[in-house]
Scaffold this active site. Sequence first.
Site, PDB file in Angstrom:
ATOM      1  N   LEU A 272       0.951  -1.086   0.043  1.00 16.67           N
ATOM      2  CA  LEU A 272       0.015  -0.010   0.011  1.00 16.67           C
ATOM      3  C   LEU A 272       0.853   1.207   0.166  1.00 16.67           C
ATOM      4  O   LEU A 272       1.836   1.273   0.689  1.00 16.67           O
ATOM      5  CB  LEU A 272      -0.957   0.081   1.296  1.00 16.67           C
ATOM      6  N   ASP A 273       0.556   2.128  -0.834  1.00 16.40           N
ATOM      7  CA  ASP A 273       1.574   3.441  -1.134  1.00 16.40           C
ATOM      8  C   ASP A 273       1.240   4.011   0.354  1.00 16.40           C
ATOM      9  O   ASP A 273       0.401   4.012   1.043  1.00 16.40           O
ATOM     10  CB  ASP A 273       0.807   4.395  -2.156  1.00 16.40           C
ATOM     11  N   PRO A 274       2.273   4.969   0.555  1.00 14.72           N
ATOM     12  CA  PRO A 274       2.179   5.752   2.026  1.00 14.72           C
ATOM     13  C   PRO A 274       1.029   6.559   2.230  1.00 14.72           C
ATOM     14  O   PRO A 274       0.411   6.832   3.240  1.00 14.72           O
ATOM     15  CB  PRO A 274       3.732   6.526   2.087  1.00 14.72           C
TER      16      PRO A 274
ATOM     17  N   ALA B 205      -1.764   6.075   1.010  1.00 20.31           N
ATOM     18  CA  ALA B 205      -3.088   5.152   1.127  1.00 20.31           C
ATOM     19  C   ALA B 205      -3.317   4.487   2.409  1.00 20.31           C
ATOM     20  O   ALA B 205      -2.408   4.414   3.090  1.00 20.31           O
ATOM     21  CB  ALA B 205      -2.977   3.984   0.253  1.00 20.31           C
TER      22      ALA B 205
ATOM     23  N   ARG C  72      -3.826   4.154  -9.112  1.00 17.38           N
ATOM     24  CA  ARG C  72      -3.369   5.351  -9.597  1.00 17.38           C
ATOM     25  C   ARG C  72      -3.310   5.251 -11.222  1.00 17.38           C
ATOM     26  O   ARG C  72      -3.637   6.404 -11.779  1.00 17.38           O
ATOM     27  CB  ARG C  72      -1.937   5.540  -9.115  1.00 17.38           C
TER      28      ARG C  72
END
Length: 311
Positions: free
Chosen positions: A48-50, A52, A182
């Site tokens: 998970l992206d930071p 998110a 994204r």
Amino acid sequence: MGKPRKPKGRPISGWLILDKPIDFGSTEAVSKIKWLFKAQKAGHAGTLDPLASGMLPIALGDATKTVPYVMDGRKIYEFSVAWGEERTTDDLEGEVSQRSDQRPDAEELRALLPKYTGVISQIPPQFSAIKIDGERAYDLAREGETVEIPAREVEVFRLTLLGTTPNLAHFEIECGKGTYVRSIARDLGRDLGCFGHIASLRRSFVAPFAEDSMVPLSELVALEKIEDEGERLAALDAFLIDTSEALSSLPHLAVNDDQAHRLRMGNPIILRGRDAPVAEPEAYATARGRLVAIGEIAEGEFRPKRVFAET
């Protein structure tokens, strides 16, 4: 020759379904959980992206052997797309690369959604973990390089418009492995001629784990105040889900103690009886409700490929 080094930490196994907060990286989250639980091994199933938040399944100990089965599972995200700007990272973190004064309405959005449902071709973001000639795309992007990332097929089972405001649209998506939300936001903006980027992103489901199994990081960190280590670790362990839960999509075989011992030694077992399964490329075996092995059923045998320690 010296003695083999004893692993640090507890030989604990199971899944912790973390509700990851924003501005906290997935690797950072795994390190924190490994430290809190004093676990020997830890890993996660799906970055998970930071920016998110939401479900980050973290495997401890032998559960790391089941990570691929969770990585392959369906995922559900809720996300918002901000219109009018495309950004280098396709989210709020990047610099603005294109602008538009145009804004789509709900009717235009709904008309476009079928294009993004089913098996679709998608180019991952420049800032992604995709490897290009052995290097991560985000490392090359940070060095100022623009790299050609090949398109790849991903599957979107459902893409639903939840609502709109003048500058935002809110969606829910159910998708398969490798889908970049994204990229969905970026491509929607390009198709609509208004450009767009992710404004918020939350993952609510990673098969087979349900949303109500998530544990906020703050709740785990709060247990640090328990001074007695045994009591503190017991309180943490209560949040763990059994390793076998990650394998619920596979056929299941219950075995007795003698068969479990053979399997843990790496030996096949003979399957007898009218109802014995004949052939399965992958299945898992349990004894007394505990995971013993993942293997193949063929020619009247269960043949272990991965075995799990008795706990």
